[in-house]
Write a protein that holds these residues in place. Structure first.
Motif, short mmCIF file in Angstrom:
data_model
loop_
_atom_site.label_atom_id
_atom_site.label_comp_id
_atom_site.label_asym_id
_atom_site.label_seq_id
_atom_site.Cartn_x
_atom_site.Cartn_y
_atom_site.Cartn_z
N ALA A 88 9.50 -88.46 1.40
CA ALA A 88 9.91 -87.08 1.63
C ALA A 88 10.86 -87.07 2.81
O ALA A 88 10.57 -87.65 3.86
N SER A 99 12.78 -85.07 -2.27
CA SER A 99 11.94 -86.14 -2.81
C SER A 99 12.83 -87.33 -3.18
O SER A 99 13.82 -87.17 -3.90
N ASN A 138 15.19 -85.98 -5.96
CA ASN A 138 14.77 -84.72 -6.60
C ASN A 138 14.83 -84.83 -8.12
O ASN A 138 15.26 -83.89 -8.80
#
Length: 169
Positions: A88, A99, A138
């Motif tokens: 993260a 992410s 992501n």
């Protein structure tokens, strides 16, 4: 004004097993194009020719004794160990956290068990030459490299597809 996105926390999975709270550090592979100098007649100087990709290695450092990982040493399959690092990242500008998932396949070529001294923390360091590497941010694949199957994908474009099409036709 922009703020840098900093690594906040991470965990690792090896062959599906969680190492949450055990993984200490992960070093992603260095990505490099293999090149060869070429200077033909009439050229002022050499240029670097693209000769594919350099070999990739990653390292994983675990806190404490990790017997399950030590027992994976010596696998004969070039992709015998699957690792996933989940990280993260966050910038201090109020934006949402990012992410980053790293998926790698390889095998342990070296395990450094380090020093052990009563009352001191221990770490085991694993070196993994890679046959496969994928980086997702992501959920979007930024880079996917499959050395064995000839895939070199960057931002959705397989830069080696034309060569593989020739080889497999």
């Amino acid at each position: 004004m922009g703020m840098p996105s900093k690594h906040i926390n991470s965990t690792a999975y090896v062959d599906g097993g969680s190492y949450l709270g055990i993984v200490a550090e992960f070093e992603e592979p260095k990505l490099a194009i293999a090149t060869d100098d070429w200077r033909g007649g009439g050229m002022l100087g050499p240029v670097k020719l693209d000769m594919g990709l350099e070999a990739m290695d990653a390292t994983l450092t675990m806190g404490g004794h990790t017997a399950a990982l030590i027992r994976k040493f010596g696998t004969t399959a070039v992709d015998g160990v699957s690792l996933r690092l989940v990280s993260a990242y966050r910038a201090d500008d109020g934006s949402a956290a990012t992410s980053v998932n790293i998926f790698i396949n390889g095998r342990f070529s070296e395990i450094d068990l380090g020093k052990s001294k009563a009352g001191d923390a221990t770490e085991h360091k694993y070196t993994v030459p890679l046959s496969y590497y994928r980086r997702e941010v992501n959920g979007v694949v930024d880079i996917r490299i499959d050395m064995v199957n000839g895939v070199f994908e960057v931002d959705g474009v397989d830069r080696y597809a034309e060569i593989m099409a020739i080889l497999t036709s």
